[in-house]
Design a protein around this motif. Structure first.
Motif, PDB file in Angstrom:
ATOM      1  N   LYS A 142      54.391  30.715  36.905  1.00 47.42           N
ATOM      2  CA  LYS A 142      54.008  31.241  35.596  1.00 47.42           C
ATOM      3  C   LYS A 142      54.688  32.568  35.245  1.00 47.42           C
ATOM      4  N   GLY A 143      54.801  33.476  36.212  1.00 44.18           N
ATOM      5  CA  GLY A 143      55.344  34.807  35.927  1.00 44.18           C
ATOM      6  C   GLY A 143      54.201  35.790  35.717  1.00 44.18           C
ATOM      7  N   ALA A 144      54.475  37.064  35.984  1.00 45.54           N
ATOM      8  CA  ALA A 144      53.436  38.094  35.995  1.00 45.54           C
ATOM      9  C   ALA A 144      52.695  38.228  34.665  1.00 45.54           C
ATOM     10  N   LYS A 145      53.441  38.285  33.559  1.00 47.88           N
ATOM     11  CA  LYS A 145      52.830  38.483  32.244  1.00 47.88           C
ATOM     12  C   LYS A 145      51.885  37.337  31.891  1.00 47.88           C
ATOM     13  N   ALA A 146      52.378  36.119  32.064  1.00 49.21           N
ATOM     14  CA  ALA A 146      51.595  34.937  31.720  1.00 49.21           C
ATOM     15  C   ALA A 146      50.387  34.795  32.646  1.00 49.21           C
ATOM     16  N   ARG A 147      50.582  35.173  33.930  1.00 48.47           N
ATOM     17  CA  ARG A 147      49.472  35.105  34.890  1.00 48.47           C
ATOM     18  C   ARG A 147      48.356  36.055  34.484  1.00 48.47           C
ATOM     19  N   SER A 148      48.750  37.240  34.050  1.00 47.92           N
ATOM     20  CA  SER A 148      47.790  38.249  33.608  1.00 47.92           C
ATOM     21  C   SER A 148      47.017  37.752  32.387  1.00 47.92           C
ATOM     22  N   ALA A 149      47.751  37.165  31.442  1.00 49.22           N
ATOM     23  CA  ALA A 149      47.118  36.636  30.219  1.00 49.22           C
ATOM     24  C   ALA A 149      46.148  35.510  30.574  1.00 49.22           C
ATOM     25  N   ALA A 150      46.544  34.649  31.506  1.00 48.51           N
ATOM     26  CA  ALA A 150      45.686  33.535  31.926  1.00 48.51           C
ATOM     27  C   ALA A 150      44.418  34.052  32.605  1.00 48.51           C
ATOM     28  N   ALA A 151      44.566  35.090  33.412  1.00 48.89           N
ATOM     29  CA  ALA A 151      43.406  35.672  34.113  1.00 48.89           C
ATOM     30  C   ALA A 151      42.420  36.261  33.103  1.00 48.89           C
ATOM     31  N   LYS A 152      42.961  36.940  32.080  1.00 48.43           N
ATOM     32  CA  LYS A 152      42.103  37.530  31.039  1.00 48.43           C
ATOM     33  C   LYS A 152      41.367  36.430  30.274  1.00 48.43           C
ATOM     34  N   LYS A 153      42.092  35.364  29.970  1.00 44.47           N
ATOM     35  CA  LYS A 153      41.479  34.246  29.248  1.00 44.47           C
ATOM     36  C   LYS A 153      40.377  33.612  30.093  1.00 44.47           C
ATOM     37  N   ALA A 154      40.642  33.435  31.385  1.00 37.24           N
ATOM     38  CA  ALA A 154      39.647  32.847  32.292  1.00 37.24           C
ATOM     39  C   ALA A 154      38.403  33.725  32.357  1.00 37.24           C
ATOM     40  N   ALA A 155      38.616  35.040  32.387  1.00 35.15           N
ATOM     41  CA  ALA A 155      37.485  35.970  32.430  1.00 35.15           C
ATOM     42  C   ALA A 155      36.642  35.847  31.167  1.00 35.15           C
ATOM     43  N   ARG A 156      37.323  35.741  30.019  1.00 35.86           N
ATOM     44  CA  ARG A 156      36.602  35.571  28.743  1.00 35.86           C
ATOM     45  C   ARG A 156      35.793  34.275  28.751  1.00 35.86           C
ATOM     46  N   THR A 157      36.397  33.220  29.256  1.00 38.81           N
ATOM     47  CA  THR A 157      35.721  31.925  29.299  1.00 38.81           C
ATOM     48  C   THR A 157      34.494  31.987  30.212  1.00 38.81           C
ATOM     49  N   ARG A 158      34.677  32.618  31.383  1.00 37.92           N
ATOM     50  CA  ARG A 158      33.527  32.748  32.316  1.00 37.92           C
ATOM     51  C   ARG A 158      32.399  33.537  31.673  1.00 37.92           C
ATOM     52  N   LYS A 159      32.770  34.599  30.962  1.00 37.17           N
ATOM     53  CA  LYS A 159      31.766  35.446  30.312  1.00 37.17           C
ATOM     54  C   LYS A 159      31.021  34.648  29.239  1.00 37.17           C
ATOM     55  N   ARG A 160      31.772  33.864  28.469  1.00 35.25           N
ATOM     56  CA  ARG A 160      31.178  33.075  27.390  1.00 35.25           C
ATOM     57  C   ARG A 160      30.252  31.991  27.945  1.00 35.25           C
ATOM     58  N   ASN A 161      30.625  31.399  29.058  1.00 35.73           N
ATOM     59  CA  ASN A 161      29.843  30.301  29.633  1.00 35.73           C
ATOM     60  C   ASN A 161      28.669  30.732  30.492  1.00 35.73           C
ATOM     61  N   SER A 162      28.610  32.021  30.827  1.00 33.54           N
ATOM     62  CA  SER A 162      27.496  32.478  31.681  1.00 33.54           C
ATOM     63  C   SER A 162      26.260  32.853  30.887  1.00 33.54           C
TER      64      SER A 162
END
Length: 162
Positions: A142-162
């Motif tokens: 993926k590359g560093a930038k895209a990995r960071s963006a994916a991690a942020k998105k995953a965090a948002r999703t986890r927050k929304r689903n909890s």
């Protein structure tokens, strides 16, 4: 006929050494856009994907049929690959009939819901090890930038689903 930009993107993917399925993905994406734009319809997301794969094979992308595919599907894939070498003009009557039939189909096959349902169903058929390996490879490439963006998105999703 695939657009020039689609062919260019697929060629770029090939130059970069990406897999045939990634190259074919460009044609599938174009087909889904066609359904969304209303150029024609499709009965299901699966059909829209199949049309895109067929176009990719005819454009010379070396995408084999799946190992567990039906005999007819394997035969069609072989025909499409052979057509890439022949470059014969399609039958006017046949292409008109196909176009008319697709025009009568619905447009919901390219909705986010339908595509998501199709992707989940396809993933469920694969073993866990295969899915895990694909996810690991995706993270690696993926590359560093895209990995960071994916991690942020995953965090948002986890927050929304909890």
């Amino acid at each position: 006929m695939p657009s020039k930009t689609t062919r260019k993107r697929a060629a770029k993917d090939k130059r970069e050494g990406k897999s045939p399925s990634t190259q074919a993905g460009e044609y599938v994406h174009e087909e889904i856009e066609h359904v969304r734009e209303g150029k024609h319809g499709a009965r299901s997301a699966k059909q829209a994907i199949a049309i895109g794969l067929s176009k990719a094979r005819r454009a010379g992308v070396k995408v084999p049929a799946k190992k567990g595919a039906k005999k007819a599907t394997r035969k069609k894939a072989a025909q499409d690959s052979a057509a890439a070498k022949k470059r014969k003009a399609p039958s006017k009557k046949r292409s008109t009939a196909t176009k008319k039939a697709l025009k009568r189909e619905g447009r919901s096959a390219a909705s986010k819901t339908a595509l998501s349902r199709q992707a989940r169903a396809a993933a469920k058929k694969r073993p866990a090890a295969s899915r895990s390996a694909a996810a690991k490879k995706a993270a690696r490439t993926k590359g560093a930038k895209a990995r960071s963006a994916a991690a942020k998105k995953a965090a948002r999703t986890r927050k929304r689903n909890s």
